[in-house]
Design an enzyme around this catalytic site. Structure first.
Site, short mmCIF file in Angstrom:
data_model
loop_
_atom_site.label_atom_id
_atom_site.label_comp_id
_atom_site.label_asym_id
_atom_site.label_seq_id
_atom_site.Cartn_x
_atom_site.Cartn_y
_atom_site.Cartn_z
N ASP A 1 -6.45 18.41 11.86
CA ASP A 1 -6.15 18.48 10.43
C ASP A 1 -7.07 17.55 9.65
OD1 ASP A 1 -4.73 19.19 8.11
OD2 ASP A 1 -3.36 17.49 8.35
N GLY B 1 -0.22 20.52 1.35
CA GLY B 1 0.46 19.72 0.35
C GLY B 1 1.56 20.43 -0.41
N ASN C 1 0.84 23.70 5.90
CA ASN C 1 0.95 22.41 6.57
C ASN C 1 2.20 21.67 6.12
OD1 ASN C 1 -1.77 23.25 7.07
ND2 ASN C 1 -2.33 21.11 7.45
#
Length: 290
Positions: free
Chosen positions: A80, A209, A230
């Site tokens: 990531d 986010g 994510n």
């Protein structure tokens, strides 16, 4: 079943759901999210940020591989927000099956150039690549970083970027920020921008986010073409809050990890299950065997 990012996201793209990418920054978080995925039969990407990897050490990747190799669920190990070519190469050498090169903060041509370089190194060994275009916001309380003001992804630029780089998936900026938003800020997804991007780009799209965005906004984004989301802050905050309760309970003898952590892991598991249902990835593991 350990598979690549391209393999796990192509099915999501075909069937209209989003694969959860959990930032499992400890063995306890990893166990909790894997339990949730097993119970709900969801494919999963285990995302590891370079800072997390530095803390956990390279040996943690073997722990993730063990889970992947001892389940029938589709599992991808994903780097990531790789910040450099060197970090990406190191992840590939460790056995990651998907890597992200995040050069979104660089000038456009530099972003294209380093992404091309990563694709050239990753694809020959069967590793998938995620890139980012536009900038994700930063609430100031996450390891992923970001910027104070979001620069939205331009649909025309996205088309050019994908054509030039050959990236397998693209993280787009449509109004999210890493971390949890302050109470005085209300997040808002630009579904109109997402709609235009999907008209010009056919590869799987990624949302970073989204922790504070309303569920209905996230669900709509999934229906419109987001195939990977994510999740980091949400699972870590509930774990930490429950741990604080344990430590502040007044029981000075409470110190054994097998006493302290299970209640925290349960809270993380509950959040993971909620996200799996929200992303419409429950019971989708069977699609990978058809």
């Amino acid at each position: 079943m350990l598979i690549s990012g391209k393999e796990i996201l192509s099915v999501a793209n075909q069937h209209g759901f989003a694969v959860p990418a959990f930032n499992a920054g400890s063995g306890q978080l990893l166990e909790a999210v894997m339990q949730a995925c097993e119970e709900l039969q969801s494919p999963v990407m285990i995302a590891i940020h370079p800072d997390e990897l530095s803390f956990l050490t390279d040996s943690f990747v073997d722990q993730v591989k063990y889970y992947a190799n001892h389940t029938k669920l589709p599992v991808c190990i994903h780097l990531d927000h790789g910040a450099s070519y060197e970090q990406v190469i190191h992840a590939i050498q460790l056995g990651f099956t998907s890597v992200m090169i995040d050069a979104s903060h660089l000038p456009y041509e530099e972003n294209v150039s380093i992404t091309q370089k990563v694709v050239a190194a990753a694809h020959p060994v069967g590793v998938s690549v995620e890139a980012e275009l536009g900038t994700i916001g930063d609430t100031g309380n996450s390891i992923e970083g970001g910027v104070t003001e979001v620069i939205y992804t331009d649909p025309d630029v996205a088309q050019d970027f994908v054509e030039q780089t050959g990236t397998d998936s693209l993280a787009v900026a449509i109004g999210t920020a890493h971390g949890i938003y302050p109470k005085n800020i209300k997040p808002h997804l630009r579904h109109d921008i997402l709609e235009e991007i999907t008209k010009k780009v056919s590869i799987p799209l990624v949302l970073h986010g989204g922790s504070s965005n309303p569920d209905e906004e996230i669900a709509k984004a999934v229906k419109m073409g987001i195939n990977k989301i994510n999740i980091s802050s949400d699972i870590k905050i509930v774990f930490a809050n429950r741990l604080r309760e344990q430590l502040n309970s007044g029981d000075s003898e409470m110190r054994e990890p097998n006493v302290l952590f299970p209640p925290c892991m349960l809270e993380t598991k509950k959040v993971a299950e909620d996200k799996i249902r929200l992303f419409n990835s429950a019971n989708k593991a069977q699609l990978y065997y058809q």
